[in-house]
Scaffold this motif. Structure first.
Motif, short mmCIF file in Angstrom:
data_model
loop_
_atom_site.label_atom_id
_atom_site.label_comp_id
_atom_site.label_asym_id
_atom_site.label_seq_id
_atom_site.Cartn_x
_atom_site.Cartn_y
_atom_site.Cartn_z
N ARG A 1 0.84 -1.22 0.00
CA ARG A 1 0.00 0.00 0.00
C ARG A 1 0.86 1.25 0.00
O ARG A 1 1.78 1.36 0.77
CB ARG A 1 -0.90 0.00 1.25
N ARG A 2 0.59 2.15 -0.90
CA ARG A 2 1.34 3.41 -0.98
C ARG A 2 0.38 4.57 -1.26
O ARG A 2 -0.77 4.35 -1.65
CB ARG A 2 2.37 3.34 -2.12
N TRP B 1 -7.79 1.38 2.38
CA TRP B 1 -6.63 1.76 1.53
C TRP B 1 -5.88 0.50 1.10
O TRP B 1 -5.56 0.30 -0.08
CB TRP B 1 -5.73 2.68 2.34
N THR B 2 -5.60 -0.37 2.05
CA THR B 2 -4.84 -1.60 1.76
C THR B 2 -5.65 -2.53 0.86
O THR B 2 -5.11 -3.15 -0.05
CB THR B 2 -4.45 -2.30 3.09
N SER C 1 -5.64 -1.21 -2.61
CA SER C 1 -4.30 -1.47 -3.16
C SER C 1 -4.16 -2.93 -3.60
O SER C 1 -3.61 -3.21 -4.67
CB SER C 1 -3.27 -1.09 -2.09
N GLY D 1 -5.00 2.67 -7.12
CA GLY D 1 -4.16 3.64 -6.42
C GLY D 1 -5.06 4.58 -5.62
O GLY D 1 -6.16 4.92 -6.05
N PHE E 1 -9.39 7.73 -5.43
CA PHE E 1 -8.78 6.50 -5.95
C PHE E 1 -9.08 6.31 -7.43
O PHE E 1 -10.00 6.93 -7.97
CB PHE E 1 -9.27 5.27 -5.14
N ILE F 1 -4.05 3.04 -11.48
CA ILE F 1 -2.75 3.70 -11.28
C ILE F 1 -2.17 4.16 -12.63
O ILE F 1 -2.05 3.37 -13.56
CB ILE F 1 -1.77 2.74 -10.56
#
Ligand SMILES: Cc1cc2nc3c(=O)[nH]c(=O)nc-3n(C[C@H](O)[C@H](O)[C@H](O)COP(=O)(O)O)c2cc1C
Length: 202
Positions: free
Chosen positions: A12-13, A135-136, A139, A144, A178, A181
């Motif tokens: 996760r970033r 979030w994770t 991901s 993203g 989100f 990506i």
């Protein structure tokens, strides 16, 4: 046994370059969010966390007014920097809005006044756990996302509430734009973990 979970945490970033596309169906995004809301812990199991998922025009609407309000009075380079950040978020596919229901916090505080000071802290902890889980999970699905806090500005908080018809007791804690990506994040630099963790055994 924990390896898959730890790998997900590592992967996760904060991803700022996102597209107005999602390789993940809306129904899957909804399922993930509902699962996280249901299973993330809250103090005394008060279940104070609330989430709104904005897709399509609703997402566009959000970033239009956040951008307008944030840009008011700005000029020159500063304005250009904020504008660029805003258009990055607006370029995404959707936004997950996190809230804590103050009515629930007030209710538990009346029941347990001894924890009056702690409940707001625990509420913040709970929303943070939820944000990390969502979030994770996004991901892991290949989406993203980043974590934003424009809802801390009263004018933006009010606009969120009225535009999306939310209860006045829902306090905005974070906004997570989100999408697919566009480009990966830069490498992350870590300081040594050793001084930050102590393991003691007598
Ligand atoms: C509590 C918290 C608040 C944050 N607030 C913001 C924010 O307002 N805007 C932003 O772009 N990133 C925000 N971030 C993201 C961090 O800057 C980011 O997670 C950190 O630099 C590590 O990078 P990574 O997410 O790629 O691992 C926040 C992260 C946390 C945990």
């Amino acid at each position: 046994m924990s390896a898959a979970y730890l790998a997900a945490i590592t992967a996760r970033r904060s991803i700022y370059a996102i597209a107005n596309k999602s390789s993940v169906p809306d129904s899957k995004i909804e399922e993930i969010v509902k699962h996280c809301v249901k299973h993330c812990p809250t103090s005394f199991n008060i279940q104070s966390s609330r989430v709104v998922v904005l897709l399509g025009e609703e997402h566009t609407k959000l970033w239009k007014f956040i951008s307008e309000i944030s840009l008011k009075g700005l000029e020159g380079d500063h304005k250009a920097r904020v504008e660029s950040r805003m258009s990055g978020h607006a370029a995404g596919y959707g936004s997950v809005l996190f809230f804590e229901d103050q009515a629930v916090i007030d209710e538990i505080t009346v029941k347990f006044p001894i924890y009056t000071k702690e409940f707001p802290v625990w509420s913040t902890n709970a929303t943070g756990m939820l944000q990390h889980a969502v979030w994770t999970s996004l991901s892991l699905e290949g989406l993203g996302a980043s974590l934003q806090h424009y809802g801390a500005k009263p004018e933006i908080a009010a606009a969120i509430q009225t535009t999306f018809g939310l209860p006045s007791t829902w306090t905005s804690t974070a906004i997570m734009p989100f999408g697919d990506i566009v480009s990966p994040p830069a490498e992350k630099v870590f300081g040594p973990v050793e001084p930050r963790v102590k393991v003691l055994k007598a």
